[in-house]
Design a protein around this motif. Structure first.
Motif, PDB file in Angstrom:
ATOM      1  N   ASN A  57       1.065   2.048 -11.064  1.00 25.07           N
ATOM      2  CA  ASN A  57       0.440   2.038  -9.754  1.00 25.07           C
ATOM      3  C   ASN A  57      -0.801   1.151  -9.750  1.00 25.07           C
ATOM      4  O   ASN A  57      -1.031   0.373  -8.807  1.00 25.07           O
ATOM      5  CB  ASN A  57       0.075   3.471  -9.355  1.00 25.07           C
ATOM      6  N   ARG A  84      -1.460  -2.361  -7.535  1.00 27.29           N
ATOM      7  CA  ARG A  84      -2.605  -2.569  -6.657  1.00 27.29           C
ATOM      8  C   ARG A  84      -3.368  -3.837  -7.020  1.00 27.29           C
ATOM      9  O   ARG A  84      -3.772  -4.612  -6.152  1.00 27.29           O
ATOM     10  CB  ARG A  84      -3.516  -1.347  -6.720  1.00 27.29           C
ATOM     11  N   GLN A  88      -3.702  -7.314  -4.642  1.00 27.17           N
ATOM     12  CA  GLN A  88      -4.980  -7.865  -4.212  1.00 27.17           C
ATOM     13  C   GLN A  88      -5.132  -9.331  -4.611  1.00 27.17           C
ATOM     14  O   GLN A  88      -5.600 -10.157  -3.826  1.00 27.17           O
ATOM     15  CB  GLN A  88      -6.118  -7.031  -4.796  1.00 27.17           C
TER      16      GLN A  88
END
Length: 383
Positions: free
Chosen positions: A249, A253, A257
């Motif tokens: 996870n 992320r 980004q």
């Protein structure tokens, strides 16, 4: 490009028993085919089919199921050969791998094509072949975005997976990748353990929380394993892959980004190539668990496929000496790296965060590699 969509099956008790019996049957057959391939030294599909297809049919497998068992075994041996060629398996590990036939777990995943598995997307159901006959109307659940992906792009085989008491289908979708835009500069990404990723823009994704989570999980596993009770084993099964899911996870992320910033600014991504670092590095025994749990390869893969879907250029560069070279003046010296986090150039005196300095060097190398790839290799015409 190919994208895998995971959907969760919701079978009845009877259907779940049939799916379990099917996985056990095809994997038992795969083990027999693997032993035949190993004994006869036959790893190619056509030759192996002549040796094993009739026997698989006698076991009660359908024609397509038998073909997929043979393809599965050949694919496993092809992966093993590729690992040996690349040097991933060497020494004692290679000797052990080559000394016995490849074995498949009783509940290992198995591929199904459109003849063995059909989708009723409007009804949110599937129909699948099992050893106890065709099972129809098995419901599945997924997000709305995944359902749209299945409607528009599903193509090829689907894997049936049993994990932690739940059934899943891993469906392959072929999504057209947008053309890669010409980058206006590059974002350098330095990968590490203390800082999972540091970009040349100054964004730093620290790894302190993840490392603390891993230490806590390791301590809890050791405590439960020492108890040797039924409830402790049940808790261990329940907590399986929790650490891996947490790290996955975080990598999702971070990669999201970085790619979003590159897409917004019209730049590409320069990423250090860390292939084989675990074989090259000689770490202290206390640091080996940290090094081997470092999921840099997963983060690099996430960056690569997200960049491809967004049409963002991505290049991999050799990271040699990027942590010792000054990004301002280019002076390279071992003592420039004062500590894990501090960089002080012995030539120009610039002081910077070590990972930020390395990411700026990676960005420059990425731009050079991209420009070198665009240059013509055709010799100039003679006058």
């Amino acid at each position: 490009m190919y994208v895998v969509v995971r959907v969760k099956l919701e079978p009845s008790a009877e259907d779940a028993a049939a799916l379990g019996a099917t996985l056990h049957a095809v994997n038992k057959a795969a083990n027999e085919v693997s032993r035949t391939a190993f004994a006869h030294g036959v790893k190619r599909e056509y030759a192996l089919r002549k040796l094993t297809y009739a026997g698989l049919k006698e076991r009660g497998l359908g024609a397509q199921a038998a073909q997929h068992v043979i393809k599965k075994v050949c694919g496993a041996y092809a992966v093993l050969a590729g690992q040996i060629r690349s040097g991933f398996l060497r020494g004692e590990r290679r000797r052990r791998a080559e000394s016995k036939p490849i074995a498949f777990r009783p509940d290992a995943a198995h591929p199904f094509d459109d003849r063995c598995l059909s989708w009723q997307l409007h009804a949110w159901t599937v129909s699948i072949w099992t050893v106890h006959g065709r099972k129809r109307g098995i419901r599945f659940s997924c997000s709305g975005g995944d359902l749209e992906m299945l409607f528009a792009h599903r193509k090829g085989e689907t894997d049936l997976v049993f994990r932690d008491g739940m059934w899943f289908l891993m469906a392959t979708c072929e999504v057209p990748a947008p053309p890669v835009a010409e980058p206006n500069g590059f974002i350098g990404v330095d990968l590490g353990i203390a800082n999972i990723a540091t970009t040349s823009d100054g964004a730093r994704h620290v790894g302190r929380g993840l490392n603390r989570h891993r230490r806590r999980q390791a301590a809890l596993r050791a405590k439960l394993q020492a108890k040797r009770t039924r409830s402790a084993r049940r808790l261990l099964r329940k907590r399986r892959r929790r650490e891996a899911r947490h790290a996955r996870n975080i990598n999702h992320r971070i990669s999201k980004q970085v790619v979003a910033e590159a897409e917004r600014t019209g730049r590409g991504i320069a990423l250090e190539d860390l292939s084989g670092i675990r074989d090259r590095e000689r770490s202290h025994r206390s640091q080996r668990a940290i090094l081997h749990s470092w999921s840099f390869h997963q983060l690099a893969e996430f960056l690569e496929y997200k960049a491809r879907r967004a049409g963002v250029a991505l290049v991999r560069v050799n990271p040699a000496y990027t942590s010792r070279t000054c990004a301002d003046c280019g002076h390279r010296e071992r003592t420039n790296r004062v500590s894990q986090a501090r960089f002080v150039c012995r030539s120009c005196g610039v002081v910077a965060h070590a990972d930020l300095n390395a990411s700026r060097n990676i960005a420059r190398l990425g731009e050079a590699a991209w420009n070198a790839g665009r240059e013509s290799r055709v010799p100039a015409a003679s006058p």
